[in-house]
Design an enzyme around this catalytic site. Structure first.
Site, PDB file in Angstrom:
ATOM      1  N   LEU A  55       0.862  -1.177   0.000  1.00 29.82           N
ATOM      2  CA  LEU A  55       0.000   0.000   0.000  1.00 29.82           C
ATOM      3  C   LEU A  55       0.897   1.226   0.000  1.00 29.82           C
ATOM      4  O   LEU A  55       1.908   1.255   0.707  1.00 29.82           O
ATOM      5  CB  LEU A  55      -0.887   0.021   1.243  1.00 29.82           C
ATOM      6  CG  LEU A  55      -2.094  -0.931   1.283  1.00 29.82           C
ATOM      7  CD1 LEU A  55      -2.708  -0.917   2.680  1.00 29.82           C
ATOM      8  CD2 LEU A  55      -3.122  -0.547   0.246  1.00 29.82           C
ATOM      9  N   ASP A  56       0.531   2.240  -0.780  1.00 26.37           N
ATOM     10  CA  ASP A  56       1.279   3.497  -0.757  1.00 26.37           C
ATOM     11  C   ASP A  56       1.270   4.079   0.651  1.00 26.37           C
ATOM     12  O   ASP A  56       0.331   3.842   1.419  1.00 26.37           O
ATOM     13  CB  ASP A  56       0.650   4.508  -1.715  1.00 26.37           C
ATOM     14  CG  ASP A  56       0.827   4.125  -3.171  1.00 26.37           C
ATOM     15  OD1 ASP A  56       1.710   3.299  -3.465  1.00 26.37           O
ATOM     16  OD2 ASP A  56       0.069   4.646  -4.007  1.00 26.37           O
TER      17      ASP A  56
END
Length: 291
Positions: A55-56
């Site tokens: 996930l960013d």
């Protein structure tokens, strides 16, 4: 006169242990997926660990962490469908496609009613082509694209086909558009938001992103790092086991086959056995006492 600063010694050595299971980690905003993984691994003192799809830092939500034997199913989770709640701000485009980048373009937002929005969103459901963003972890000539992007270098990228399985509008206030997106592996939500914004006659970027589902995991209890640390501090390290799912939960949608003692012995020697069950399908195979 102030007291001399205390000398910081080396970080205490961790005595790693065998831990098997899947942790449904609720990753907070501002932290990389690897940093979250390493913090969880150290908390559990797990000898072996891996996560199932980054996930960013901007994004929060579901990050399954596989410990020990569960790492054998991590690849299956990497290939699984995912669901995100995303909020897009229309009228401004950024270098990264999200709120962490610098604004590089602005455009007026046309008057859009619910019918117009839904008609455009419907065009993005199904197989679509996406050009991967420069701010991504894809490699070209051995270098990550985001490394090139940070130096102001842009290179051509081939479009990739991804699948948008469902796309629903959940909010709209004239500037911010909230969506729920269920998509295939490899989908860039930032790129999807930019493409939707262009189809609406403007530009846009992601200001909030949360993953709510990955493969078989949806609506289950997620644990933040802070909750896990508090649990261990209050009830001891062994209490952390309550946060783990068994490894086979990741493939619970596969049919189940049970073996007897003799069949189990053959299988453990690498031999084929006859068993009742669906032919030609992947199965969960158990021996006596649910081994």
């Amino acid at each position: 006169m102030s007291a001399p600063a205390a000398r910081l010694g080396p970080r205490p050595r961790v005595e790693w242990r065998e831990v098997d299971g899947i942790l449904l980690l609720d990753k907070g905003r501002g932290m990389t997926s690897n940093a979250a993984l390493q913090r969880a691994r150290r908390l559990f003192r797990a000898r072996k660990a891996g996560h199932t799809g980054s996930l960013d830092p901007l994004a929060s939500g579901l990050l399954p962490v596989c410990f020990g034997q569960a790492t054998k199913v991590s690849g299956m989770l990497l290939d699984a469908d995912k669901t995100y709640s995303v909020t897009a701000r229309l009228g401004v485009r950024t270098t990264t496609g999200d709120a962490e980048g610098e604004a590089i373009e602005s455009a007026p937002v046309p008057g859009l009613d619910a019918g117009m929005l839904d008609a455009v969103l419907a065009r993005f459901v199904g197989a679509i082509d996406q050009v991967p963003p420069m701010y991504s972890a894809l490699k070209q000539d051995g270098r990550r694209l985001y490394e090139l992007a940070r130096k102001g270098i842009e290179v051509p990228r081939e479009p990739r086909t991804v699948r948008i399985l469902a796309l629903h509008r959940t909010g709209w206030d004239g500037q911010d558009l909230s969506l729920e997106v269920r998509c295939s592996k490899g989908t860039y939500v930032r790129t999807l938001v930019e493409d939707i914004s262009a189809a609406l006659g403007t530009v846009g970027h992601v200001i909030a992103l949360r993953r709510t589902q990955l493969g078989p995991f949806r609506d289950e209890r997620m644990w933040s790092l802070e909750e896990l640390e508090a649990l261990a501090g209050r009830d001891g390290e062994e209490a952390l086991g309550a946060a783990l799912h068994p490894p086979d939960v990741a493939v619970r949608h596969w049919p189940e086959v049970e073996l007897g003692e003799a069949e189990q012995a053959y299988v453990l020697q690498g031999q084929a056995v006859f068993a009742s069950g669906p032919g030609g399908a992947r199965v969960r195979m158990y021996g006596p006492e649910r081994r």
